[in-house]
Write a protein that holds these residues in place. Structure first.
Motif, PDB file in Angstrom:
ATOM      1  N   VAL A 157       0.854  -1.172   0.000  1.00  0.00           N
ATOM      2  CA  VAL A 157       0.000   0.000   0.000  1.00  0.00           C
ATOM      3  C   VAL A 157       0.896   1.230   0.000  1.00  0.00           C
ATOM      4  O   VAL A 157       1.833   1.326   0.802  1.00  0.00           O
ATOM      5  N   ILE A 158       0.629   2.159  -0.919  1.00  0.00           N
ATOM      6  CA  ILE A 158       1.346   3.426  -0.953  1.00  0.00           C
ATOM      7  C   ILE A 158       0.312   4.543  -0.895  1.00  0.00           C
ATOM      8  O   ILE A 158      -0.876   4.310  -1.112  1.00  0.00           O
ATOM      9  N   ALA A 159       0.760   5.760  -0.582  1.00  0.00           N
ATOM     10  CA  ALA A 159      -0.180   6.865  -0.396  1.00  0.00           C
ATOM     11  C   ALA A 159       0.233   8.082  -1.204  1.00  0.00           C
ATOM     12  O   ALA A 159       1.413   8.336  -1.432  1.00  0.00           O
TER      13      ALA A 159
ATOM     14  N   GLN B 288      -7.425  -8.822  -6.839  1.00  0.00           N
ATOM     15  CA  GLN B 288      -6.051  -9.202  -6.532  1.00  0.00           C
ATOM     16  C   GLN B 288      -4.994  -8.164  -6.918  1.00  0.00           C
ATOM     17  O   GLN B 288      -4.037  -8.466  -7.638  1.00  0.00           O
ATOM     18  N   PRO B 289      -5.114  -6.927  -6.425  1.00  0.00           N
ATOM     19  CA  PRO B 289      -4.061  -5.947  -6.735  1.00  0.00           C
ATOM     20  C   PRO B 289      -2.768  -6.307  -6.017  1.00  0.00           C
ATOM     21  O   PRO B 289      -2.784  -6.865  -4.916  1.00  0.00           O
ATOM     22  N   LEU B 290      -1.665  -5.981  -6.653  1.00  0.00           N
ATOM     23  CA  LEU B 290      -0.363  -6.207  -6.041  1.00  0.00           C
ATOM     24  C   LEU B 290       0.056  -5.016  -5.193  1.00  0.00           C
ATOM     25  O   LEU B 290       0.718  -5.160  -4.179  1.00  0.00           O
ATOM     26  N   ARG B 291      -0.337  -3.820  -5.655  1.00  0.00           N
ATOM     27  CA  ARG B 291      -0.013  -2.590  -4.931  1.00  0.00           C
ATOM     28  C   ARG B 291      -1.171  -1.618  -5.103  1.00  0.00           C
ATOM     29  O   ARG B 291      -1.635  -1.396  -6.210  1.00  0.00           O
ATOM     30  N   ILE B 292      -1.617  -1.039  -3.995  1.00  0.00           N
ATOM     31  CA  ILE B 292      -2.730  -0.091  -4.020  1.00  0.00           C
ATOM     32  C   ILE B 292      -2.230   1.291  -3.637  1.00  0.00           C
ATOM     33  O   ILE B 292      -1.515   1.447  -2.640  1.00  0.00           O
ATOM     34  N   LEU B 293      -2.614   2.279  -4.433  1.00  0.00           N
ATOM     35  CA  LEU B 293      -2.357   3.680  -4.118  1.00  0.00           C
ATOM     36  C   LEU B 293      -3.607   4.232  -3.444  1.00  0.00           C
ATOM     37  O   LEU B 293      -4.694   4.181  -4.020  1.00  0.00           O
ATOM     38  N   ILE B 294      -3.456   4.741  -2.216  1.00  0.00           N
ATOM     39  CA  ILE B 294      -4.576   5.340  -1.497  1.00  0.00           C
ATOM     40  C   ILE B 294      -4.360   6.846  -1.458  1.00  0.00           C
ATOM     41  O   ILE B 294      -3.303   7.319  -1.032  1.00  0.00           O
ATOM     42  N   LEU B 295      -5.375   7.587  -1.890  1.00  0.00           N
ATOM     43  CA  LEU B 295      -5.317   9.040  -1.873  1.00  0.00           C
ATOM     44  C   LEU B 295      -6.011   9.561  -0.631  1.00  0.00           C
ATOM     45  O   LEU B 295      -7.026   9.000  -0.210  1.00  0.00           O
TER      46      LEU B 295
ATOM     47  N   ASN C 288      -8.170   4.713   6.280  1.00  0.00           N
ATOM     48  CA  ASN C 288      -8.767   3.967   5.176  1.00  0.00           C
ATOM     49  C   ASN C 288      -8.073   2.620   4.972  1.00  0.00           C
ATOM     50  O   ASN C 288      -8.742   1.620   4.722  1.00  0.00           O
ATOM     51  N   ALA C 289      -6.771   2.592   5.073  1.00  0.00           N
ATOM     52  CA  ALA C 289      -6.052   1.326   4.921  1.00  0.00           C
ATOM     53  C   ALA C 289      -6.467   0.348   6.004  1.00  0.00           C
ATOM     54  O   ALA C 289      -6.687  -0.837   5.726  1.00  0.00           O
ATOM     55  N   THR C 290      -6.636   0.819   7.213  1.00  0.00           N
ATOM     56  CA  THR C 290      -7.056  -0.041   8.315  1.00  0.00           C
ATOM     57  C   THR C 290      -8.509  -0.498   8.148  1.00  0.00           C
ATOM     58  O   THR C 290      -8.823  -1.659   8.409  1.00  0.00           O
ATOM     59  N   ALA C 291      -9.354   0.411   7.690  1.00  0.00           N
ATOM     60  CA  ALA C 291     -10.786   0.078   7.509  1.00  0.00           C
ATOM     61  C   ALA C 291     -10.990  -0.987   6.449  1.00  0.00           C
ATOM     62  O   ALA C 291     -11.942  -1.746   6.491  1.00  0.00           O
TER      63      ALA C 291
END
Length: 101
Positions: free
Chosen positions: A3-5, A80-87, A97-100
Protein backbone atom coordinates in the motif's frame (compact mmCIF):
# COMPACT_ATOMS: atom_id res chain seq x y z
CA UNK A 1 -0.04 -6.56 -1.07
CA UNK A 2 1.76 -3.23 -0.84
CA UNK A 3 0.00 0.00 0.00
CA UNK A 4 1.35 3.43 -0.95
CA UNK A 5 -0.18 6.87 -0.40
CA UNK A 6 -0.61 10.16 -2.17
CA UNK A 7 -1.30 12.79 0.47
CA UNK A 8 -2.27 16.42 0.00
CA UNK A 9 -4.94 18.94 0.90
CA UNK A 10 -8.30 18.91 -0.85
CA UNK A 11 -8.24 20.61 -4.23
CA UNK A 12 -4.54 20.07 -4.93
CA UNK A 13 -5.02 17.64 -7.82
CA UNK A 14 -4.49 14.26 -6.19
CA UNK A 15 -7.27 12.60 -8.18
CA UNK A 16 -6.07 14.26 -11.36
CA UNK A 17 -2.52 12.93 -10.90
CA UNK A 18 -3.43 9.56 -9.37
CA UNK A 19 -3.11 7.47 -12.53
CA UNK A 20 0.32 8.91 -13.33
CA UNK A 21 1.52 8.41 -9.72
CA UNK A 22 0.15 4.86 -9.71
CA UNK A 23 1.92 3.99 -12.95
CA UNK A 24 5.22 5.51 -11.82
CA UNK A 25 5.07 3.55 -8.55
CA UNK A 26 3.80 0.21 -9.85
CA UNK A 27 0.35 0.47 -8.25
CA UNK A 28 -2.28 -1.48 -10.16
CA UNK A 29 -5.22 -0.21 -8.08
CA UNK A 30 -6.30 3.14 -6.63
CA UNK A 31 -8.56 3.99 -3.70
CA UNK A 32 -9.93 7.51 -4.01
CA UNK A 33 -13.03 9.16 -2.53
CA UNK A 34 -14.67 5.90 -1.53
CA UNK A 35 -14.03 3.83 -4.65
CA UNK A 36 -11.60 1.12 -5.69
CA UNK A 37 -10.34 1.52 -9.25
CA UNK A 38 -8.49 -1.23 -11.11
CA UNK A 39 -7.54 -1.16 -14.79
CA UNK A 40 -9.38 2.14 -15.19
CA UNK A 41 -12.70 0.74 -13.93
CA UNK A 42 -14.55 1.18 -10.65
CA UNK A 43 -14.62 -2.30 -9.15
CA UNK A 44 -15.89 -1.46 -5.67
CA UNK A 45 -17.58 1.28 -3.73
CA UNK A 46 -19.49 4.40 -4.62
CA UNK A 47 -17.90 7.81 -5.17
CA UNK A 48 -18.13 10.29 -2.33
CA UNK A 49 -18.22 13.01 -4.99
CA UNK A 50 -21.74 11.86 -5.93
CA UNK A 51 -23.13 12.41 -2.43
CA UNK A 52 -25.62 15.25 -2.02
CA UNK A 53 -24.19 16.59 1.22
CA UNK A 54 -20.74 17.01 2.67
CA UNK A 55 -21.32 14.87 5.78
CA UNK A 56 -22.32 11.83 3.72
CA UNK A 57 -19.45 12.47 1.30
CA UNK A 58 -16.93 12.42 4.15
CA UNK A 59 -18.50 9.30 5.69
CA UNK A 60 -18.30 7.51 2.34
CA UNK A 61 -14.74 8.69 1.60
CA UNK A 62 -13.43 7.34 4.91
CA UNK A 63 -15.40 4.07 4.77
CA UNK A 64 -17.48 4.66 7.91
CA UNK A 65 -20.60 3.07 6.44
CA UNK A 66 -20.35 -0.71 6.97
CA UNK A 67 -22.03 -1.86 3.73
CA UNK A 68 -19.92 0.49 1.65
CA UNK A 69 -16.70 -0.58 3.36
CA UNK A 70 -17.58 -4.27 2.96
CA UNK A 71 -18.23 -3.76 -0.77
CA UNK A 72 -14.72 -2.38 -1.27
CA UNK A 73 -13.23 -4.93 1.15
CA UNK A 74 -14.80 -7.74 -0.93
CA UNK A 75 -13.54 -6.25 -4.21
CA UNK A 76 -9.89 -6.18 -3.09
CA UNK A 77 -9.31 -9.97 -3.01
CA UNK A 78 -11.53 -10.44 -6.07
CA UNK A 79 -9.34 -8.13 -8.16
CA UNK A 80 -6.05 -9.20 -6.53
CA UNK A 81 -4.06 -5.95 -6.73
CA UNK A 82 -0.36 -6.21 -6.04
CA UNK A 83 -0.01 -2.59 -4.93
CA UNK A 84 -2.73 -0.09 -4.02
CA UNK A 85 -2.36 3.68 -4.12
CA UNK A 86 -4.58 5.34 -1.50
CA UNK A 87 -5.32 9.04 -1.87
CA UNK A 88 -6.12 11.23 1.11
CA UNK A 89 -5.85 14.70 2.60
CA UNK A 90 -3.67 13.59 5.53
CA UNK A 91 -1.53 10.64 6.52
CA UNK A 92 -4.02 9.88 9.30
CA UNK A 93 -6.94 9.67 6.85
CA UNK A 94 -4.95 7.39 4.54
CA UNK A 95 -3.97 5.18 7.48
CA UNK A 96 -7.60 5.09 8.63
CA UNK A 97 -8.77 3.97 5.18
CA UNK A 98 -6.05 1.33 4.92
CA UNK A 99 -7.06 -0.04 8.32
CA UNK A 100 -10.79 0.08 7.51
CA UNK A 101 -10.23 -1.99 4.40
Amino acid sequence: MDVIALVGPSGTGKSHRALWVAQKNGADAIIDDGILIKDGKVVGGYSAKKEKNRIMAVRRAIFVMPLHASDVRRAIPETQPLRILILGPTENKVQHNATAL
